[in-house]
Structures are given as C-alpha cells and as structure tokens.
Design a protein around this motif. Structure first.
Motif: not given
Length: 144
Positions: A108-137
């Motif tokens: 990220p550039s200086q201007d991009g840092t505020a938006i780049a940090k939103d990668v945690w939302l993607l990571g959190g969503g993938l964590t919930l999704l993968v865990d739910a799929l693995m638990s379903g198995r």
C-alpha cells in the motif's frame, strides 16, 4: 455458531454494521465518491444514481453486519457473505490508481493503507467459511 467464531463475528459485525449505519443519509457528493471507488471493483455500479448506490451500500453493510452479529445465522453463510464483501474491498484497493506503491502490485501507498487494512475482512470471511466447510465434513456443523 461456534464459540470460537464469536470474537471474529462480533468484531467484524460491529464494524460493518456501524459503517452501514453511518452511511444511511450520505450526501449525493459523498455517495458519488464512494461509487467512483467501488466502480474500480464492480464497474456496473456506475449505472446507478449516486443516491441509489449510497442507500444500497448502506443497506448491504447493515444486513451483513447484522448477519454476522446474529448467532443463528450459520457461519458458512456469514463467512461467504463476509468473504464476498472483503474480496470486493480488496479488489477495489488493487484496482484503484494510487492505492499501491509505485512498482508494487500489492504494497500500500500512504493513501492506500486505510483500504489495504480491510484485507482482515477477507481473511475473517475465509476463516469462517473454511472452518464451517471443514466442520461439515466431520459432521459437527456450526453447533459448537
């Protein structure tokens, strides 16, 4: 919902719900600015009037935040929705000029840092999704 999902769902849900609530009465100029950035990820939003986009964005964020905060919404569904939302934010970040450092596709550039940090939302969503799929198995589902 698993107890281990609670901190992630509370943090992301409260953050997104608050964001949606603050966008309820966006002035047309502010809605247009958000729409312009969103168009870098989803070009079809340019077909909407800025006021319509602002209301749709607000409603979507309120719905997602509420779903994450609601215990009976399965983590697989909440995770899929959060993954889509976070993925859209990351796509917007990567496709918006000036958000990344020159010569880098992701740093990220200086201007991009505020938006780049939103990668945690993607990571959190993938964590919930993968865990739910693995638990379903294993047959344990979201009941824990």
């Amino acid at each position: 919902m698993k107890l281990s999902h609670l901190p992630l769902r509370l943090a992301a849900g409260a953050f997104i719900l608050n964001s949606g609530l603050t966008k309820r009465n966006l002035p047309p100029e502010a809605a247009g600015q958000l729409q312009g950035m969103a168009a870098n990820a989803v070009p079809q939003v340019t077909k909407m009037k800025p006021e319509e986009f602002g209301k749709a964005l607000s409603a979507g964020e309120i719905a997602l935040g509420a779903a994450l905060l609601t215990p009976f919404v399965p983590s697989s569904l909440a995770g899929a929705a959060l993954t889509a939302f976070g993925g859209g934010l990351v796509r917007m970040y990567l496709n918006t000029p000036g958000m990344t450092q020159e010569g880098s596709a992701v740093r990220p550039s200086q201007d991009g840092t505020a938006i780049a940090k939103d990668v945690w939302l993607l990571g959190g969503g993938l964590t919930l999704l993968v865990d739910a799929l693995m638990s379903g198995r294993s047959g344990s589902g979201d009941a824990r």
